[in-house]
Every structure is written in C-alpha cells, then in structure tokens.
Design a protein around this motif. Structure first.
Motif, PDB file in Angstrom:
ATOM      1  N   ALA A 190     -13.700   1.337  98.932  1.00 42.08           N
ATOM      2  CA  ALA A 190     -13.962   0.115  98.973  1.00 42.08           C
ATOM      3  C   ALA A 190     -12.169  -0.573  98.907  1.00 42.08           C
ATOM      4  CB  ALA A 190     -15.025  -0.668  98.128  1.00 42.08           C
ATOM      5  N   ASN A 191     -12.377  -1.318  98.903  1.00 37.37           N
ATOM      6  CA  ASN A 191     -11.013  -2.305  98.831  1.00 37.37           C
ATOM      7  C   ASN A 191     -10.231  -2.676 100.201  1.00 37.37           C
ATOM      8  OD1 ASN A 191     -11.990  -3.678  96.385  1.00 37.37           O
ATOM      9  ND2 ASN A 191     -11.125  -1.766  95.465  1.00 37.37           N
ATOM     10  N   THR A 192     -10.198  -1.934 101.456  1.00 33.67           N
ATOM     11  CA  THR A 192      -9.964  -1.606 102.435  1.00 33.67           C
ATOM     12  C   THR A 192     -10.384  -2.522 103.325  1.00 33.67           C
ATOM     13  OG1 THR A 192     -11.920  -0.150 103.687  1.00 33.67           O
ATOM     14  CG2 THR A 192      -9.812   0.974 102.129  1.00 33.67           C
ATOM     15  N   GLY A 193     -11.265  -3.351 103.520  1.00 31.77           N
ATOM     16  CA  GLY A 193     -11.352  -4.784 104.514  1.00 31.77           C
ATOM     17  C   GLY A 193     -10.147  -5.648 105.017  1.00 31.77           C
ATOM     18  N   HIS A 194     -10.058  -6.260 103.886  1.00 27.75           N
ATOM     19  CA  HIS A 194      -8.287  -7.048 104.165  1.00 27.75           C
ATOM     20  C   HIS A 194      -7.258  -7.208 103.507  1.00 27.75           C
ATOM     21  CE1 HIS A 194     -10.640  -9.834 101.163  1.00 27.75           C
ATOM     22  NE2 HIS A 194     -11.074  -9.145 101.214  1.00 27.75           N
ATOM     23  N   ARG A 195      -6.053  -8.138 103.145  1.00 25.84           N
ATOM     24  CA  ARG A 195      -5.677  -8.538 102.277  1.00 25.84           C
ATOM     25  C   ARG A 195      -4.576  -7.165 101.641  1.00 25.84           C
ATOM     26  NH1 ARG A 195      -6.406 -12.908  98.272  1.00 25.84           N
ATOM     27  NH2 ARG A 195      -4.766 -12.294  96.902  1.00 25.84           N
ATOM     28  N   ALA A 196      -4.464  -6.386 102.994  1.00 23.70           N
ATOM     29  CA  ALA A 196      -3.341  -5.132 102.981  1.00 23.70           C
ATOM     30  C   ALA A 196      -2.304  -5.470 102.301  1.00 23.70           C
ATOM     31  CB  ALA A 196      -3.570  -4.358 103.945  1.00 23.70           C
TER      32      ALA A 196
END
Length: 64
Positions: free
Chosen positions: A27-33
C-alpha cells in the motif's frame, strides 16, 4: 455438495506463488510520492507476502 468458489475480489489482489505463499502488492504507492524517500518508494514497489496470521484466514478463499 457443490464446490467452494474462490472469492473473486481476493483473487484479483493476491497471487499464489510456486511455494504456496500469497503474494500481494504494498500500500501507500498511489499518490503523494514527494513525501516519501526514494528508498521507501523502491521497497514499496516490490511485491510482499501475506502475513502468516492472515494466511490462515485467506488460504481457503483463494483455492479454486
């Protein structure tokens, strides 16, 4: 007695490896990189395995 059907929602998110483990995506790879370090993003791209306690619960749902 009819055969058990596999849960389609789970089969789209998880694959069974050659050793029988359940492989998943992080998880946590979709946005706000921009808020994540390069090392963190690199490690999140690699697939992970389902934890042992979750595997006991999910193994029967994936079997065809």
């Amino acid at each position: 007695m009819p055969k058990m059907k596999s849960k389609k929602a789970l089969t789209k998110r998880v694959k069974v490896s050659a050793n029988g483990k359940l492989v998943r995506h992080h998880a946590n790879t979709g946005h706000r990189a921009y808020g994540k370090s390069t090392k963190r993003k690199r490690h999140l791209m690699k697939p992970g395995t389902v934890h042992q306690t979750d595997y006991k619960r999910l193994k029967d749902l994936v079997q065809q």
